[in-house]
Every structure is written in structure tokens, then in C-alpha cells.
Design an enzyme around this catalytic site. Sequence first.
Site, PDB file in Angstrom:
ATOM      1  N   CYS A  38     -12.005  27.668 100.654  1.00 30.25           N
ATOM      2  CA  CYS A  38     -12.599  28.138  99.387  1.00 30.25           C
ATOM      3  C   CYS A  38     -11.878  29.330  98.751  1.00 30.25           C
ATOM      4  O   CYS A  38     -11.717  29.350  97.523  1.00 30.25           O
ATOM      5  CB  CYS A  38     -14.095  28.399  99.541  1.00 30.25           C
TER       6      CYS A  38
ATOM      7  N   GLN B 185     -10.872  19.674 106.791  1.00 30.71           N
ATOM      8  CA  GLN B 185     -12.099  19.473 106.031  1.00 30.71           C
ATOM      9  C   GLN B 185     -11.817  18.646 104.784  1.00 30.71           C
ATOM     10  O   GLN B 185     -10.792  18.826 104.134  1.00 30.71           O
ATOM     11  CB  GLN B 185     -12.690  20.826 105.602  1.00 30.71           C
TER      12      GLN B 185
ATOM     13  N   HIS C 255     -14.332  22.037  95.754  1.00 31.62           N
ATOM     14  CA  HIS C 255     -15.079  23.123  95.125  1.00 31.62           C
ATOM     15  C   HIS C 255     -15.179  22.832  93.638  1.00 31.62           C
ATOM     16  O   HIS C 255     -14.175  22.537  92.978  1.00 31.62           O
ATOM     17  CB  HIS C 255     -14.407  24.464  95.399  1.00 31.62           C
TER      18      HIS C 255
ATOM     19  N   ARG D 161      -9.990  27.940 113.539  1.00 28.47           N
ATOM     20  CA  ARG D 161     -10.995  28.897 114.019  1.00 28.47           C
ATOM     21  C   ARG D 161     -10.901  28.971 115.541  1.00 28.47           C
ATOM     22  O   ARG D 161     -10.815  27.933 116.205  1.00 28.47           O
ATOM     23  CB  ARG D 161     -12.402  28.478 113.579  1.00 28.47           C
TER      24      ARG D 161
ATOM     25  N   LYS E 112     -27.569  25.877 101.520  1.00 25.59           N
ATOM     26  CA  LYS E 112     -26.892  24.595 101.687  1.00 25.59           C
ATOM     27  C   LYS E 112     -27.902  23.448 101.690  1.00 25.59           C
ATOM     28  O   LYS E 112     -29.080  23.645 101.978  1.00 25.59           O
ATOM     29  CB  LYS E 112     -26.144  24.536 103.029  1.00 25.59           C
TER      30      LYS E 112
ATOM     31  N   ASP F 157     -12.628  18.961 101.856  1.00 26.61           N
ATOM     32  CA  ASP F 157     -13.220  20.042 101.091  1.00 26.61           C
ATOM     33  C   ASP F 157     -13.069  19.818  99.594  1.00 26.61           C
ATOM     34  O   ASP F 157     -12.061  19.277  99.131  1.00 26.61           O
ATOM     35  CB  ASP F 157     -12.514  21.356 101.459  1.00 26.61           C
TER      36      ASP F 157
ATOM     37  N   HIS G 237     -19.686  24.189  96.869  1.00 23.78           N
ATOM     38  CA  HIS G 237     -18.823  23.786  97.982  1.00 23.78           C
ATOM     39  C   HIS G 237     -19.370  22.454  98.500  1.00 23.78           C
ATOM     40  O   HIS G 237     -20.585  22.320  98.671  1.00 23.78           O
ATOM     41  CB  HIS G 237     -18.896  24.786  99.141  1.00 23.78           C
TER      42      HIS G 237
END
Length: 648
Positions: A335, A382, A386, A364, A470, A384, A516
Site C-alpha cells: 500500500c 498478495q 488499492h 515478513r 475490514k 493486492d 485495500h
Amino acid sequence: MIQITLPDGSVKSYDSGVTVLDVAKSISEGFARNVISASFNNVVVETVTELTTDGSLVLYTWNDKEGKKAFWHSTSHVMAQVLEEEFPGIKLTLGPAIDNGFYYDVDFEDQKISENDFKRIEDRIIEIAREKHEFKMRPVSKAEALEMYKDNVYKTELISNLEDGTITFCDHSNFTDLCRGGHVPNTGIIKAVKIMSIAGAYWRGDEKNKQLTRVYGVSFPKQKELNEYLALLEEAKKRDHRKLGKELELFAFSKKVGQGLPLWLPKGAALRERLEDFLKKAQKAAGYQQVVTPHIGQKELYETSGHYAKYGADSFQPINTPAEGEEFLLKPMNCPHHCEIYNNSPWSYKDLPKRYAEFGTVYRYEQSGELHGLTRVRGFTQDDAHIFCMPSQLDQEFKNVIDLVLYVFGALGFENFTAQVSLRDPENKEKYIGSDENWEKAEQAIINAAKDKGLNTVVEYGEAAFYGPKLDFMVKDALGRSWQLGTIQVDYNLPERFDLSYKGSDNELHRPVMIHRAPFGSMERFIAILIEHTGGNFPLWLMPEQVAILSLSEKYENYAKKVLQLLENNEIRTVLDNRNETIGKKIRDAEMQKMPYMIIIGEEEEKTNTISIRKHGQDGKGNQTVTVEEFVRIIQADIDKTLKKFEV
């Protein structure tokens, strides 16, 4: 008199001092017999707790998550009692309920526990359970608690961090334990128990501390339910993605590459690529633009986003360059990078929404003991995206993402799910960034959108991300296990931290809202769950290899190659097994590889210009003889039936 509000919104009056169980009995004697736990004003209480103030009461049975939690926590007390009997002098530490059962961390010192002890421990737990001992909570002073555990360094450490006046003990039988509460009325409810395993666990999860022995168990109110659970576990072992991933040659791990860093083998890479292509196609139709960002970023980027303050200490440490004071981090989130892409150009309200999508790999640092196949890794990708939009566009954009998530789940066979509205913890707001006003707007947007889409929802406080609430999709797999997969988040905070703006119709600068979203969550975890959900029998459109051609002998190899070419020309993923093996072995090997279709080619097929098709798992029943053209239509109809059924 006190006023008690029940979950259905009804309010009833009772005399002050009424117990939780008395309230349950006033609703229904039959219902009361099944109540095993409760919460009052969001605080866990016992069924014998006396209520003296107005408040909201929720009653739990075995069928409720909180009921199971109390049941398993109570059993952990009984197991701890038995462990002290069987292994005198041990030091107990913590014994919580977990998603499937409970555990107790124990310092056995010089003594050892093994699987040979399990049956004896189980029998003694049931023996104590049948005596129907009540669980009784009592407050104790800090001095009294420290005296009780003066020979137990672990309990002493826990007590030292508690405030006087907040410390409670739980008694049952002749056993006492430091405990905050949350128990069933008595041990008699526990009818079946199984010690599942033992494992090493560091005190407080810190590798610098002493390693303890974690004893895992599970219990049930009926023996039949335990038997069914154990049968389910056996089926789960067969479907374990680590086992099937190896057998199907999808992925591997290497000690030299590093723990938690998966290597995708050709078949696994093909599966993964097909999933990516599937979502990219859906995203393109929904107006997303693909972007690509680096695997690293300057430390300052993640300080701006807040990720470094929240996760920096537990993540991979900064990468120092030859330049003095220059530090980079392995990317923990996509992000912040996407915020900077948005910031690259000035935008008008006419340009919004902007939807940026990326299959971005992030890193991570998970503790080595927490790594588990593909479900818990250190490097993962991910799916992902946005969305940067005006506040007036938020509702529709959020609903559009819900539609996309439902399409993905439907096409992959995940049709049993609950949408979890994950809100911040109202009692611990310092865990989060941003103003109360922004949080309230974001939370209400999610609640409204989920309601309008008719989703089956539950609300969980304290499960929000640090920057926003979320909508998490909790999916049940073929074995009834619940997994958190897709997620959609509303964020007013990162646009502020990155000073994002657009020019409105009033010619003034305004702040966009950020959504997100990740329908898969992470490719690694999603594929692991998909493997276990399907047992490796993926939807036909997704299979790395869809058809195996099995020739009866080398005499028919030329015809087999001709069939192979025709199928590949129609984009059907086909392999030819022309090994010098019996047809029986070739079929068995194709079955082991979960091949959806097998084509048997011999003299008759070559003579008639046809093929004999056999479906996976049907033991030859219903074999068909068709032309190649007819088979192509069968394959295409099978794929279209799945994908078109769920198209948005």
C-alpha cells in the site's frame, strides 16, 4: 431491580443478585440446561455469577464459539490437575483454549512426558469429570497470589504484572489455578477427551527464554463428537497441502534458500500463473490498472505509512547501503508504494476512482516455530489492489469489490462463508492510527455495504487493521474448517499520512478515501487452502495438466501424438505417457496425479479415429468412446459451466 438486555434486543427485569443461570432458566429450562458460559457487558462471566447492575447478557452453548472456548479452557484446568498428579513437582504456566481444543505449557524440569502417558492422562481426566466438580472463581490479593506461587517463577512473573484487586483464582476439586475466568458450570459436562500431541514452546514465545513442553488436547460433550473429529483429522492428513504439494510436484522448500521461502516447481508455477491470469482478466473488466513496485523501499516510506512503528521490530531488519545513513526495508506491504504511485500525478474528481492492482511480493519475519507449509511463510505474494476514490464513490466501489470476491470464491468452489466485519477494539484505541471521526465513517461504510449486499455477517471487535476496519471473508472448506481468505478494508488514514489529494468540482483540494482489497489474500496461503479444500482435485480450468494420453503400446504412439497435437491446438493442457509400462500402472500414476481426464489409445481407437476417455476417480465406470472434436466440446463445456455460472 436490574434491567438485563438480551441479544434479541428484549429487556427483562430481575432482582439484583440474580445469577446468569437463573436468567437462562427464565428464558427456557431446556435452553438453560445447555448454557455453559456467558458474557455480561462484553466481559466473560461464569453461569453462577451474580448480576447486580443493568447490562447486556449473552448466553453461550456448546454450539457457540465462546461456549467451546469456555469448555476447552475448563478442560485445560482438569488436565493441569492430572499432570500435577502424574508428574509431581512440575511447574504450570498458561493453559488457554485455542481454535480446536486447548493446551497447557508446562515446565517438566527433569521429568518427561510421552505418547505412552496420553491414555492414562485421558482416563484420569474423565474420572475427575464424572465427579461433577464445580468451577468456582474467587478474588485474592496480590500478596496471597505471590505466596501461593512462590516456587513457580512463571506464575510469579504473571502475577507481578497484575494489579492488586484484579487477581482471581479458579478452584475445582482439590486444584487451584491462577485464572481470569470463563468456565463451564462443572466438570461433568466433559464427556470425551483426547491428548493430541506434545511440542516445545518457549516461555512467552521468546526464544531467549526456557523451552517448555506444550501439551495439546481437545474435548467434547459427547464421545460421538470426538470420534467424528478424529475421523475428520485423518481426512485432513490425507489432504495436507504439504503432502499433496510434494506428491503433485507443486512446490518445495530448501534449507539453503531459507525457511519460509517457497520454491514453485513447474506445475505449481503453472497453477499459480493461471490463478493470476484469472484474476487479472476479472480486474481488467472491472477497471483496474496493473502496476509493479520494487521489493524494497526506503525506511522513511514505512515510517510515513506507520508500518515501521507497528511491525518494524518484528520484521526483517533494515538493509544498510554503502551511503551513510541510507536504509531500506524488504517490502512488508504494497500500500505505501501504491500511495506514491497515486501521488505521482495531480488528479481531478473526474479522474476518480483510480484502481491500482499488483501481484506484489512482500516479506515478513515470522518466528521459525510459526512457519507452516504455504499457510505461514516469510515471503508471499498478495493479489493486492488499492482504490482511491471520492467519499461519494466509496459505497459503490466497496460493493463492486464484494462482487469480485464472490466471483472468485464461486469459480473456485468456496461457497460456504461468513463475512466478518472486523472493527477496532473500543477499549484499546491506542493500537490504531487516525481520528475517531474517520474510524466511525469507515466502519459504517463497511456495515452498510455488507447489509445492502445481503451478506451473512458477524461483528468482531479488535480485528481491524491498525489503519482501518475490514470486511474479512471467513470461508469453510470441504472439511468444515474455517479460514480467513479475502479481505476488503476502508482507509481514511493513509491518504492523510501521504497527503493524497484530488481537485474537486469546487476547484478545491480534497482527500480521497482508500480501499485495500485482496480476494485471494496471498497466493501462497490461498493455494494451500485450495489444495486442502479440493484434495488436489482442482477445478478443470485451473489444473496444470487437464488430460493424460495413455497409449497401450508403442505401436499406437503416432496416433497418440496426433491426438496430443489436436488437443494442444485447442488449448487443452495435455501430457503423453508413452512409457514402456502396463496400462494399469499408467492409470494408477495418472490417478495419483489427480489427472481429470485420461485418454486410452489402442488398436480400436486408432482404427476408428476415436479416443476412449476415463474420468478421474470413477474406476473406469462410465468410460466413453468419442471423437477428439467431441472431447474438446466436453472439456470446454465443463470449464464454461464453472466460470460463467459465477460471472459478475
